[in-house]
Design a protein around this motif. Structure first.
Motif, PDB file in Angstrom:
ATOM      1  N   UNK A  28       0.855  -1.190   0.000  1.00  0.00           N
ATOM      2  CA  UNK A  28       0.000   0.000   0.000  1.00  0.00           C
ATOM      3  C   UNK A  28       0.897   1.248   0.000  1.00  0.00           C
ATOM      4  N   UNK A  29       0.720   2.098  -1.008  1.00  0.00           N
ATOM      5  CA  UNK A  29       1.566   3.299  -1.126  1.00  0.00           C
ATOM      6  C   UNK A  29       0.768   4.574  -0.860  1.00  0.00           C
ATOM      7  N   UNK A  30      -0.465   4.426  -0.369  1.00  0.00           N
ATOM      8  CA  UNK A  30      -1.310   5.611  -0.258  1.00  0.00           C
ATOM      9  C   UNK A  30      -0.774   6.634   0.749  1.00  0.00           C
ATOM     10  N   UNK A  31      -0.048   6.148   1.784  1.00  0.00           N
ATOM     11  CA  UNK A  31       0.546   7.073   2.761  1.00  0.00           C
ATOM     12  C   UNK A  31       2.014   6.745   2.963  1.00  0.00           C
ATOM     13  N   UNK A  32       2.652   6.342   1.867  1.00  0.00           N
ATOM     14  CA  UNK A  32       4.027   5.857   1.997  1.00  0.00           C
ATOM     15  C   UNK A  32       4.974   6.966   2.455  1.00  0.00           C
ATOM     16  N   UNK A  33       4.630   8.220   2.172  1.00  0.00           N
ATOM     17  CA  UNK A  33       5.476   9.346   2.572  1.00  0.00           C
ATOM     18  C   UNK A  33       5.531   9.535   4.083  1.00  0.00           C
ATOM     19  N   UNK A  34       4.545   8.990   4.786  1.00  0.00           N
ATOM     20  CA  UNK A  34       4.563   9.069   6.250  1.00  0.00           C
ATOM     21  C   UNK A  34       5.500   8.021   6.839  1.00  0.00           C
ATOM     22  N   UNK A  35       5.853   7.035   6.025  1.00  0.00           N
ATOM     23  CA  UNK A  35       6.642   5.906   6.510  1.00  0.00           C
ATOM     24  C   UNK A  35       8.087   5.973   6.026  1.00  0.00           C
ATOM     25  N   UNK A  36       8.236   6.342   4.762  1.00  0.00           N
ATOM     26  CA  UNK A  36       9.573   6.342   4.147  1.00  0.00           C
ATOM     27  C   UNK A  36       9.924   7.739   3.658  1.00  0.00           C
ATOM     28  N   UNK A  37      11.222   8.063   3.717  1.00  0.00           N
ATOM     29  CA  UNK A  37      11.694   9.343   3.177  1.00  0.00           C
ATOM     30  C   UNK A  37      11.798   9.235   1.661  1.00  0.00           C
ATOM     31  N   UNK A  38      11.968  10.378   1.038  1.00  0.00           N
ATOM     32  CA  UNK A  38      12.155  10.413  -0.412  1.00  0.00           C
ATOM     33  C   UNK A  38      13.338   9.531  -0.831  1.00  0.00           C
ATOM     34  N   UNK A  39      14.438   9.596  -0.078  1.00  0.00           N
ATOM     35  CA  UNK A  39      15.617   8.788  -0.416  1.00  0.00           C
ATOM     36  C   UNK A  39      15.330   7.293  -0.271  1.00  0.00           C
ATOM     37  N   UNK A  40      14.595   6.940   0.765  1.00  0.00           N
ATOM     38  CA  UNK A  40      14.257   5.523   0.951  1.00  0.00           C
ATOM     39  C   UNK A  40      13.347   5.026  -0.170  1.00  0.00           C
ATOM     40  N   UNK A  41      12.432   5.871  -0.595  1.00  0.00           N
ATOM     41  CA  UNK A  41      11.537   5.489  -1.690  1.00  0.00           C
ATOM     42  C   UNK A  41      12.341   5.335  -2.985  1.00  0.00           C
ATOM     43  N   UNK A  42      13.242   6.292  -3.247  1.00  0.00           N
ATOM     44  CA  UNK A  42      14.074   6.195  -4.458  1.00  0.00           C
ATOM     45  C   UNK A  42      14.918   4.922  -4.429  1.00  0.00           C
ATOM     46  N   UNK A  43      15.428   4.591  -3.257  1.00  0.00           N
ATOM     47  CA  UNK A  43      16.218   3.371  -3.100  1.00  0.00           C
ATOM     48  C   UNK A  43      15.384   2.125  -3.411  1.00  0.00           C
ATOM     49  N   UNK A  44      14.160   2.111  -2.917  1.00  0.00           N
ATOM     50  CA  UNK A  44      13.263   0.972  -3.196  1.00  0.00           C
ATOM     51  C   UNK A  44      12.970   0.870  -4.699  1.00  0.00           C
ATOM     52  N   UNK A  45      12.758   2.002  -5.348  1.00  0.00           N
ATOM     53  CA  UNK A  45      12.469   1.978  -6.788  1.00  0.00           C
ATOM     54  C   UNK A  45      13.699   1.476  -7.552  1.00  0.00           C
ATOM     55  N   UNK A  46      14.867   1.974  -7.202  1.00  0.00           N
ATOM     56  CA  UNK A  46      16.080   1.568  -7.928  1.00  0.00           C
ATOM     57  C   UNK A  46      16.419   0.099  -7.717  1.00  0.00           C
TER      58      UNK A  46
END
Ligand code: HEC
Length: 75
Positions: A28-46
């Motif tokens: 579920x990514x609807x509130x992912x910004x409350x859980x992960x930082x931008x860098x953590x999200x970019x890391x997951x995508x990469x």
């Protein structure tokens, strides 16, 4: 570069067209910004992980950044 259209093209098959994770809490990514930082999200995508493919080489770095920005704002 439209983050939403990149997500629609690459992510909703697994994450759901409303980003609800298709019933799976870990997707579920609807509130992912409350859980992960931008860098953590970019890391997951990469790099992906735990069933998610990495998108490094598939998406341009600026596309990854745009998507990470967009998702990090979802709180
Ligand atoms: C083949 C299926 C699949 C695709 C395609 C996919 N993901 Fe994932 N994603 C997953 C799975 C499975 C997880 C859960 C991994 C885990 O539990 O560690 C995940 C987790 C995530 C997380 C972490 C969520 C959290 O709460 O920790 C983010 C952020 C994410 N994905 C973003 C994306 C983005 C952005 C795209 C498109 C560029 C994408 N995903 C494409 C399967 C996928």
């Amino acid at each position: 570069m439209n983050a939403e259209s990149i997500v629609k093209a690459n992510c909703i098959s697994c994450h759901g067209d409303t980003l609800d994770g298709r019933g799976a809490a870990n997707k579920n990514l609807q509130k992912v910004g409350a859980k992960l930082s931008k860098d953590q999200i970019a890391n997951q995508i990469n790099n992906g992980g735990n069933g998610m493919p990495g998108f490094k080489g598939k998406l341009k770095p600026e596309e990854v950044t745009a998507v990470a920005d967009w998702l990090a704002a979802k709180k």
